[in-house]
Scaffold this active site. Structure first.
Site, PDB file in Angstrom:
ATOM      1  N   TYR A   7       0.835  -1.194   0.000  1.00 32.63           N
ATOM      2  CA  TYR A   7       0.000   0.000   0.000  1.00 32.63           C
ATOM      3  C   TYR A   7       0.874   1.250   0.000  1.00 32.63           C
ATOM      4  O   TYR A   7       1.889   1.326   0.676  1.00 32.63           O
ATOM      5  CB  TYR A   7      -0.942   0.028   1.219  1.00 32.63           C
ATOM      6  CG  TYR A   7      -2.096   0.977   0.981  1.00 32.63           C
ATOM      7  CD1 TYR A   7      -3.329   0.512   0.549  1.00 32.63           C
ATOM      8  CD2 TYR A   7      -1.921   2.351   1.113  1.00 32.63           C
ATOM      9  CE1 TYR A   7      -4.376   1.393   0.284  1.00 32.63           C
ATOM     10  CE2 TYR A   7      -2.955   3.235   0.843  1.00 32.63           C
ATOM     11  CZ  TYR A   7      -4.180   2.748   0.430  1.00 32.63           C
ATOM     12  OH  TYR A   7      -5.202   3.627   0.150  1.00 32.63           O
ATOM     13  N   GLU A  33      -5.388   6.154   5.573  1.00 35.96           N
ATOM     14  CA  GLU A  33      -5.368   4.945   4.740  1.00 35.96           C
ATOM     15  C   GLU A  33      -4.298   3.946   5.183  1.00 35.96           C
ATOM     16  O   GLU A  33      -4.351   2.775   4.829  1.00 35.96           O
ATOM     17  CB  GLU A  33      -5.171   5.314   3.254  1.00 35.96           C
ATOM     18  CG  GLU A  33      -3.901   6.070   2.982  1.00 35.96           C
ATOM     19  CD  GLU A  33      -3.953   6.867   1.679  1.00 35.96           C
ATOM     20  OE1 GLU A  33      -4.240   6.283   0.637  1.00 35.96           O
ATOM     21  OE2 GLU A  33      -3.686   8.074   1.719  1.00 35.96           O
ATOM     22  N   LYS A  37      -0.744  -1.113 -14.076  1.00 37.93           N
ATOM     23  CA  LYS A  37      -1.386  -0.891 -12.777  1.00 37.93           C
ATOM     24  C   LYS A  37      -2.870  -1.234 -12.798  1.00 37.93           C
ATOM     25  O   LYS A  37      -3.590  -0.900 -13.731  1.00 37.93           O
ATOM     26  CB  LYS A  37      -1.231   0.580 -12.379  1.00 37.93           C
ATOM     27  CG  LYS A  37      -2.217   0.967 -11.331  1.00 37.93           C
ATOM     28  CD  LYS A  37      -1.768   1.746 -10.173  1.00 37.93           C
ATOM     29  CE  LYS A  37      -2.780   1.635  -9.040  1.00 37.93           C
ATOM     30  NZ  LYS A  37      -2.461   0.688  -8.040  1.00 37.93           N
TER      31      LYS A  37
HETATM   32  P1  IOT Z   1      -3.313  -1.007  -4.977  1.00 36.17           P
HETATM   33  O1  IOT Z   1      -2.059  -0.300  -5.218  1.00 36.17           O
HETATM   34  O2  IOT Z   1      -3.910  -1.805  -6.083  1.00 36.17           O
HETATM   35  O3  IOT Z   1      -3.264  -1.929  -3.703  1.00 36.17           O
HETATM   36  C1  IOT Z   1      -2.625  -1.514  -2.527  1.00 36.17           C
HETATM   37  C2  IOT Z   1      -2.066  -2.746  -1.827  1.00 36.17           C
HETATM   38  O4  IOT Z   1      -3.148  -3.566  -1.361  1.00 36.17           O
HETATM   39  C3  IOT Z   1      -1.254  -3.673  -2.711  1.00 36.17           C
HETATM   40  O5  IOT Z   1       0.086  -3.255  -2.842  1.00 36.17           O
HETATM   41  C4  IOT Z   1      -1.388  -4.999  -2.008  1.00 36.17           C
HETATM   42  O6  IOT Z   1      -0.499  -5.127  -0.919  1.00 36.17           O
HETATM   43  C5  IOT Z   1      -2.814  -4.945  -1.485  1.00 36.17           C
HETATM   44  N1  IOT Z   1      -3.724  -5.559  -2.442  1.00 36.17           N
HETATM   45  C6  IOT Z   1      -4.264  -4.983  -3.537  1.00 36.17           C
HETATM   46  N2  IOT Z   1      -5.068  -5.824  -4.177  1.00 36.17           N
HETATM   47  C7  IOT Z   1      -5.047  -6.982  -3.484  1.00 36.17           C
HETATM   48  C8  IOT Z   1      -5.674  -8.258  -3.617  1.00 36.17           C
HETATM   49  N3  IOT Z   1      -6.516  -8.493  -4.617  1.00 36.17           N
HETATM   50  N4  IOT Z   1      -5.407  -9.207  -2.709  1.00 36.17           N
HETATM   51  C9  IOT Z   1      -4.561  -8.966  -1.683  1.00 36.17           C
HETATM   52  N5  IOT Z   1      -3.950  -7.798  -1.500  1.00 36.17           N
HETATM   53  C10 IOT Z   1      -4.185  -6.814  -2.378  1.00 36.17           C
HETATM   54  C11 IOT Z   1      -5.116   2.257  -4.125  1.00 36.17           C
HETATM   55  C12 IOT Z   1      -4.695   1.230  -5.087  1.00 36.17           C
HETATM   56  O7  IOT Z   1      -4.551   1.396  -6.258  1.00 36.17           O
HETATM   57  O8  IOT Z   1      -4.397   0.054  -4.470  1.00 36.17           O
HETATM   58  N6  IOT Z   1      -4.062   2.583  -3.243  1.00 36.17           N
HETATM   59  C13 IOT Z   1      -2.996   3.414  -3.780  1.00 36.17           C
HETATM   60  C14 IOT Z   1      -3.281   4.887  -3.764  1.00 36.17           C
HETATM   61  C15 IOT Z   1      -3.725   5.520  -2.546  1.00 36.17           C
HETATM   62  C16 IOT Z   1      -4.179   6.912  -2.875  1.00 36.17           C
HETATM   63  N7  IOT Z   1      -4.105   7.712  -1.732  1.00 36.17           N
HETATM   64  C17 IOT Z   1      -3.867   9.031  -1.741  1.00 36.17           C
HETATM   65  N8  IOT Z   1      -3.768   9.705  -2.858  1.00 36.17           N
HETATM   66  N9  IOT Z   1      -3.739   9.622  -0.591  1.00 36.17           N
HETATM   67  C18 IOT Z   1      -1.675   3.055  -3.112  1.00 36.17           C
HETATM   68  O9  IOT Z   1      -0.710   3.812  -3.279  1.00 36.17           O
HETATM   69  O10 IOT Z   1      -1.591   2.006  -2.507  1.00 36.17           O
HETATM   70 MG    MG Z   2      -0.202  -0.135  -5.586  1.00 32.35          MG
HETATM   71 MG    MG Z   3      -3.206  -3.151  -7.515  1.00 32.15          MG
END
Ligand code: IOT
Ligand code: MG
Ligand code: MG
Length: 503
Positions: A340, A374, A435
């Protein structure tokens, strides 16, 4: 090396000069609770420590000063030599207290960690967050009384008190959130407060040759993962994207010959199981797939708002699938590593290939993350687990934010520098995988939208309606302190829809 879980993962505490007591501990964190009291000259400290079996490691004392620490430090090795001639402190709390003895509030400028701290000295209350405010901390003060808690709902009954610096909390007039990377130094008798910033996102951008940038990212991330892998095998929440796969690869290398544990979540509507499986197979991880039915996912909306105390609907959509996963994990308390936050300093969410717009997005996101919660450990804490995010390690973040935008978007790829830094330990298809956000890959955005349109919300008002739903959930589970199991998502959606659509 980090312990399996920190000594404490949260607290509620009150410093009183009038013999008063803090409010009842209404908290989402599911861990054990140890009450703890100390009386010193003219004031008493009452606390409830949210712990995982060894609460004594979460407090430390020297002369008239007491420190409570929830969370953990990641740069202990750097810090220990600052205390020459002493036996090394036996806990992170003792280490921070010893540093405070030397540096006073400036001790918090030295720390790389995931923590919230309260220090009580005669007439003085010092509250501190880590650089990212990744373990939220709330405060309420009236002359003669300071209350602090790692969840706002624990302070919901606090009467409006002294105006304090910090972030207001929706409909909790007496409560402020301590900003990220901040120390508040309060006079207990007066409630008067001085604020010190201990970290700010870098504004300058470093120009580096490709190979130097790649090496800096690899080294910083590897150190951050090493500092977060405890004595037992950690669990990595794995989507099969570059962010979480990189963490899994570095954690796997630290655990060898034991296999690292990985888990992927999906719903009956969407998942990233094939992509995560590619990584799990490559790393030889002990991999698990968890399918959450969509109706269960949507039932977890109140739990997500309850744990994150967040009113931003986009962020709640990112956190909902992870919350649903954590609540499904079961078993003993685990140390969970995530990917994250990688998309924030790297501009990954914006799918933007123009460099000025990319850096504008990075600047905006680094200016606005504070208070969104978050990164909060309460999301997994509500299920009894401890989570930590290597990309928001202070040193990793300093490196990632400050790289010039052309190293983030390069050779036609987003997050190029990260992809290049990990290409030797991941399958090629993972390194080049585009992504996909967790809210997309799990169908969460789509199913939340459908819930609203099915209730009669016009398509053009869905975004607004999501905001209203999240706010109303916040009012139920934080402001009113209700348990999320007693709050039905469907009823809140109906209520919001009825307010939007004339019937
Ligand atoms: P994403 O980057 O897809 O997911 C964040 C984390 O959640 C992943 O790195 C992983 O550890 C976990 N994860 C995601 N999908 C799964 C899954 N299907 N099963 C298990 N674990 C999973 C949103 C996003 O795109 O999530 N988060 C962004 C952006 C945050 C925006 N915030 C802001 N502007 N203040 C991020 O950077 O993580
Ligand atoms: Mg990510
Ligand atoms: Mg992802």
């Amino acid at each position: 090396m980090a312990p399996t879980l920190p000594a404490a993962v949260g607290f509620l505490a009150g410093i009183h000069q009038d013999g008063g007591r803090p409010p009842q501990p209404v908290l989402a964190t599911a861990s054990s609770r140890a009450p703890w009291t100390q009386h010193t000259a003219g004031q008493s400290l009452h606390a409830v420590l949210l712990h995982s079996g060894a609460p004594d490691g979460a407090h430390a004392h020297a002369r008239d000063t007491t420190l409570l620490l929830a969370g953990e430090l990641y740069n202990r090795e750097q810090l220990l030599p600052l205390l020459p001639g002493r036996t090394p402190p036996g806990s992170d709390a003792a280490l921070v207290l010893a540093l405070f003895g030397t540096y006073d509030v400036h001790a918090f400028r030295l720390l790389n960690g995931r923590f919230a701290a309260l220090l009580a000295a005669p007439g003085r209350a010092v509250l501190a967050t880590d650089h990212a405010g990744s373990l939220p901390l709330y405060v309420s003060a009236t002359p003669g009384r300071v209350l602090a808690a790692t969840e706002a709902k624990a302070l919901r009954a606090a009467p409006p008190g002294q105006p304090l610096p910090g972030r207001p909390v929706r409909r909790l007039a007496g409560v402020r959130q301590v900003p990220a990377g901040t120390v508040l130094d309060l006079g207990v008798a007066t409630g008067r407060c001085t604020s010190h910033r201990t970290w700010a996102p870098p504004l300058a951008r470093r120009v580096l040759p490709e190979e130097d940038a790649v090496e800096a990212v690899r080294r910083a991330l590897d150190d951050a993962v090493r500092a977060r892998v405890g004595p037992d095998v950690p669990l990595v929440v794995l989507s099969g994207g570059i962010d979480s796969s990189s963490v899994a690869a570095l954690a796997a290398a630290r655990c060898r010959p034991a296999p690292v544990d990985t888990v992927s979540m999906g719903t009956d509507e969407a998942d990233e199981f094939p992509q995560a499986r590619v990584v799990a197979r490559h790393l030889g991880s002990a991999h698990r797939e968890v399918t959450v039915p969509t109706d269960e996912l949507l039932r977890r909306l109140p739990h997500t708002v309850w744990a994150a105390e967040c009113t931003d609907p986009d962020i709640v959509e990112y956190l909902l699938p992870l919350t649903a996963l954590y609540l499904r994990l079961g078993g003993p308390a685990r140390r969970i590593l995530t990917g994250y936050g990688a998309d924030i300093p790297l501009g990954g969410m914006h799918r933007e290939d123009r460099l000025p717009a990319l850096d504008t997005a990075v600047c905006h996101d680094m200016d606005t993350y504070d208070g969104l919660n978050e990164l909060t450990p309460v999301l997994s804490g509500a299920a009894g687990h401890w989570s930590t995010h290597p990309y928001w390690d202070r040193d990793v973040l300093d490196v990632l934010v400050s790289l010039e935008a052309g190293l983030k978007r390069r050779h036609g790829r987003d997050k190029w520098v990260l992809r290049a830094a990990l290409r030797d330990v991941l399958p090629h298809e993972t390194v080049v995988r585009p992504k996909l956000g967790v809210h997309e890959g799990s169908g969460t955005t789509a199913s939340f939208t459908r819930l609203l349109t099915d209730a009669g919300v016009p398509a053009g008002r869905v975004r607004h309606a999501k905001r209203l739903v999240v706010q109303e959930l916040f009012d139920r589970v934080v402001v009113e302190g209700r348990h999320p199991g007693d709050v039905a998502t469907g009823a809140v959606v109906e209520h919001v829809a009825a307010g939007l659509v004339p019937r």
